[in-house]
Design a protein around this motif. Sequence first.
Motif, mmCIF file in Angstrom:
data_model
loop_
_atom_site.group_PDB
_atom_site.id
_atom_site.type_symbol
_atom_site.label_atom_id
_atom_site.label_comp_id
_atom_site.label_asym_id
_atom_site.label_seq_id
_atom_site.Cartn_x
_atom_site.Cartn_y
_atom_site.Cartn_z
ATOM 1 N N SER A 108 -11.990 -4.308 5.661
ATOM 2 C CA SER A 108 -12.450 -5.542 6.395
ATOM 3 C C SER A 108 -13.074 -6.133 5.035
ATOM 4 O O SER A 108 -13.006 -6.025 4.028
ATOM 5 C CB SER A 108 -13.924 -4.565 6.300
ATOM 6 N N ILE A 109 -13.595 -6.973 4.842
ATOM 7 C CA ILE A 109 -14.507 -8.067 3.871
ATOM 8 C C ILE A 109 -15.729 -8.232 4.934
ATOM 9 O O ILE A 109 -16.223 -8.244 5.195
ATOM 10 C CB ILE A 109 -13.654 -9.335 3.945
ATOM 11 N N ASP A 110 -16.676 -7.770 3.582
ATOM 12 C CA ASP A 110 -18.263 -6.874 3.923
ATOM 13 C C ASP A 110 -18.176 -6.413 4.601
ATOM 14 O O ASP A 110 -19.815 -6.855 5.871
ATOM 15 C CB ASP A 110 -19.106 -8.579 3.807
ATOM 16 N N GLY A 111 -17.849 -5.435 5.285
ATOM 17 C CA GLY A 111 -18.347 -4.950 6.652
ATOM 18 C C GLY A 111 -17.636 -5.502 7.738
ATOM 19 O O GLY A 111 -17.540 -4.594 9.006
ATOM 20 N N ARG A 112 -16.882 -6.493 7.607
ATOM 21 C CA ARG A 112 -16.244 -6.677 9.568
ATOM 22 C C ARG A 112 -14.640 -6.737 9.118
ATOM 23 O O ARG A 112 -14.512 -7.464 7.693
ATOM 24 C CB ARG A 112 -16.599 -8.287 8.815
ATOM 25 N N MET A 113 -14.620 -5.912 10.186
ATOM 26 C CA MET A 113 -12.630 -5.771 10.147
ATOM 27 C C MET A 113 -12.142 -7.406 10.325
ATOM 28 O O MET A 113 -12.306 -7.921 10.868
ATOM 29 C CB MET A 113 -13.122 -4.725 11.276
ATOM 30 N N LEU A 114 -10.690 -6.460 9.093
ATOM 31 C CA LEU A 114 -9.941 -7.771 8.978
ATOM 32 C C LEU A 114 -8.221 -7.453 9.308
ATOM 33 O O LEU A 114 -8.158 -7.080 7.934
ATOM 34 C CB LEU A 114 -10.333 -8.651 8.599
ATOM 35 N N GLY A 115 -8.367 -6.908 10.351
ATOM 36 C CA GLY A 115 -7.092 -7.065 11.179
ATOM 37 C C GLY A 115 -6.441 -5.068 10.404
ATOM 38 O O GLY A 115 -7.319 -4.099 9.783
ATOM 39 N N VAL A 116 -5.517 -5.408 9.391
ATOM 40 C CA VAL A 116 -5.382 -3.053 9.532
ATOM 41 C C VAL A 116 -4.678 -3.169 8.138
ATOM 42 O O VAL A 116 -3.917 -3.711 7.651
ATOM 43 C CB VAL A 116 -4.054 -2.604 10.658
ATOM 44 N N PRO A 117 -4.645 -2.302 7.774
ATOM 45 C CA PRO A 117 -4.024 -1.839 6.477
ATOM 46 C C PRO A 117 -2.572 -1.806 6.460
ATOM 47 O O PRO A 117 -2.359 -1.400 7.282
ATOM 48 C CB PRO A 117 -4.442 -0.727 5.662
ATOM 49 N N VAL A 118 -2.149 -1.952 5.247
ATOM 50 C CA VAL A 118 -0.698 -1.824 5.237
ATOM 51 C C VAL A 118 -0.011 -0.925 4.289
ATOM 52 O O VAL A 118 -0.376 -1.330 2.855
ATOM 53 C CB VAL A 118 0.887 -2.499 5.586
ATOM 54 N N SER A 119 1.675 -0.859 3.991
ATOM 55 C CA SER A 119 2.112 -0.226 2.307
ATOM 56 C C SER A 119 3.139 -0.949 2.563
ATOM 57 O O SER A 119 3.768 -1.461 3.652
ATOM 58 C CB SER A 119 2.243 1.509 2.744
ATOM 59 N N PHE A 120 4.114 -0.900 1.725
ATOM 60 C CA PHE A 120 4.664 -1.912 1.204
ATOM 61 C C PHE A 120 6.195 -0.649 0.696
ATOM 62 O O PHE A 120 5.758 -0.120 -0.580
ATOM 63 C CB PHE A 120 4.877 -2.894 0.740
ATOM 64 N N VAL A 121 6.927 -0.931 0.736
ATOM 65 C CA VAL A 121 8.175 -1.492 0.092
ATOM 66 C C VAL A 121 9.312 -2.440 -0.684
ATOM 67 O O VAL A 121 9.420 -2.776 0.401
ATOM 68 C CB VAL A 121 9.689 -0.008 0.429
ATOM 69 N N ILE A 122 9.219 -2.851 -1.918
ATOM 70 C CA ILE A 122 9.321 -3.126 -2.771
ATOM 71 C C ILE A 122 10.940 -3.578 -3.455
ATOM 72 O O ILE A 122 10.916 -2.524 -3.772
ATOM 73 C CB ILE A 122 8.657 -3.841 -3.439
ATOM 74 N N SER A 123 12.061 -3.372 -3.043
ATOM 75 C CA SER A 123 13.250 -3.749 -3.347
ATOM 76 C C SER A 123 13.590 -5.144 -3.730
ATOM 77 O O SER A 123 13.543 -5.741 -3.591
ATOM 78 C CB SER A 123 14.718 -3.184 -1.862
ATOM 79 N N MET A 124 14.219 -4.568 -5.638
ATOM 80 C CA MET A 124 14.401 -5.465 -6.586
ATOM 81 C C MET A 124 15.723 -4.870 -7.441
ATOM 82 O O MET A 124 15.108 -4.063 -7.700
ATOM 83 C CB MET A 124 12.868 -6.220 -6.496
ATOM 84 N N ASP A 125 16.457 -5.879 -7.633
ATOM 85 C CA ASP A 125 17.479 -5.339 -8.465
ATOM 86 C C ASP A 125 18.135 -4.083 -8.537
ATOM 87 O O ASP A 125 18.116 -3.435 -8.686
ATOM 88 C CB ASP A 125 16.879 -5.316 -9.784
ATOM 89 N N GLY A 126 18.501 -3.211 -6.953
ATOM 90 C CA GLY A 126 19.040 -2.701 -6.983
ATOM 91 C C GLY A 126 18.012 -1.452 -6.534
ATOM 92 O O GLY A 126 18.136 -0.270 -6.184
ATOM 93 N N ILE A 127 16.455 -1.395 -7.010
ATOM 94 C CA ILE A 127 15.700 -0.821 -7.373
ATOM 95 C C ILE A 127 14.484 -0.681 -6.152
ATOM 96 O O ILE A 127 13.878 -1.393 -6.012
ATOM 97 C CB ILE A 127 14.878 -0.199 -8.730
ATOM 98 N N SER A 128 13.882 0.861 -5.221
ATOM 99 C CA SER A 128 13.168 0.659 -4.232
ATOM 100 C C SER A 128 11.823 1.555 -4.758
ATOM 101 O O SER A 128 11.950 2.769 -5.410
ATOM 102 C CB SER A 128 13.319 0.839 -2.944
ATOM 103 N N VAL A 129 10.910 0.595 -4.481
ATOM 104 C CA VAL A 129 9.490 0.872 -5.269
ATOM 105 C C VAL A 129 8.280 0.647 -3.743
ATOM 106 O O VAL A 129 8.906 -0.151 -3.541
ATOM 107 C CB VAL A 129 9.066 0.436 -5.684
ATOM 108 N N TYR A 130 7.668 1.716 -3.865
ATOM 109 C CA TYR A 130 6.621 2.338 -2.301
ATOM 110 C C TYR A 130 5.426 1.933 -2.737
ATOM 111 O O TYR A 130 4.966 3.186 -4.101
ATOM 112 C CB TYR A 130 6.918 3.753 -1.712
ATOM 113 N N HIS A 131 4.850 1.052 -2.218
ATOM 114 C CA HIS A 131 3.150 1.196 -2.926
ATOM 115 C C HIS A 131 2.728 1.505 -1.344
ATOM 116 O O HIS A 131 2.371 0.673 -0.722
ATOM 117 C CB HIS A 131 2.610 -0.617 -3.331
ATOM 118 N N ALA A 132 1.740 2.414 -1.697
ATOM 119 C CA ALA A 132 0.725 3.175 -0.568
ATOM 120 C C ALA A 132 -0.117 2.719 -0.359
ATOM 121 O O ALA A 132 -0.339 2.906 1.245
ATOM 122 C CB ALA A 132 0.977 4.681 -0.914
ATOM 123 N N GLY A 133 -0.469 1.612 -1.124
ATOM 124 C CA GLY A 133 -1.864 0.911 -0.636
ATOM 125 C C GLY A 133 -3.321 2.051 -0.370
ATOM 126 O O GLY A 133 -3.065 2.527 -1.294
#
Length: 220
Positions: A108-133
């Motif tokens: 949300s922004i200023d208390g107004r809902m804006l979509g939903v949250p996500v988390s990401f797996v980023i794979s670069m140079d053969g390495i995978s990193v999870y950012h859970a948000g």
Amino acid sequence: MDFIGHAAFLLRGKGEVLIDPYLTENPLTEVQPEDLQPDLILVTHAHHDHLGDAIDISRRTGAPILTTPELASHVEGEGATAMAAHMGGVVNMGFCEVKLFPAWHSSSIDGRMLGVPVSFVISMDGISVYHAGDTALFGDMALIGEEFDLELALLPIGGRYTMGPEDALRALGLLRPKRVVPMHYDTFDTIRLDPSRFCSDAEEMGVRCHSIPPGGSLEV
Ligand code: NI
Ligand code: MN
């Protein structure tokens, strides 16, 4: 990889991926938006401590903000470059690949809902990193652990708005990364926490734990 502070990280490989760049309003970080020249900006959700300076950095550098459709149209309206994707989707950027997963939280922004949250797996140079948000513990983290041989998980441990240390340890059991960096603690009074207990418990589970101070780096 640089830990900028709070939930903000800079992954440096074939390209530079900036995640949740909360800089100018973060009392614990000295990194300024001008210091950064990312190729891609990932934003997990619209809360101010994640969207942070993303719009300004995108405007200045032209780096796209990859996020959910609702937040993507918001940042585009503010003059940033946006790329929309959603949970289950994979975006191939050439220098890296990003897959979007759920996060149990709100957006949300200023208390107004804006979509939903996500988390990401980023794979670069053969390495995978999870950012859970910002997320609570959820059982489907096990699916992420099955799909990816994660080198590193970036997990919130501050509690109150996200997982606390006990749930973050259970998340490690599902994600099974080789290493973990705790995040989203200490920035505000409501999430003050000493990460050393979490780290020693993680090490006992066989996961190398790196508690990095804001401004610190880790070789991945
Ligand atoms: Ni949040
Ligand atoms: Mn947050």
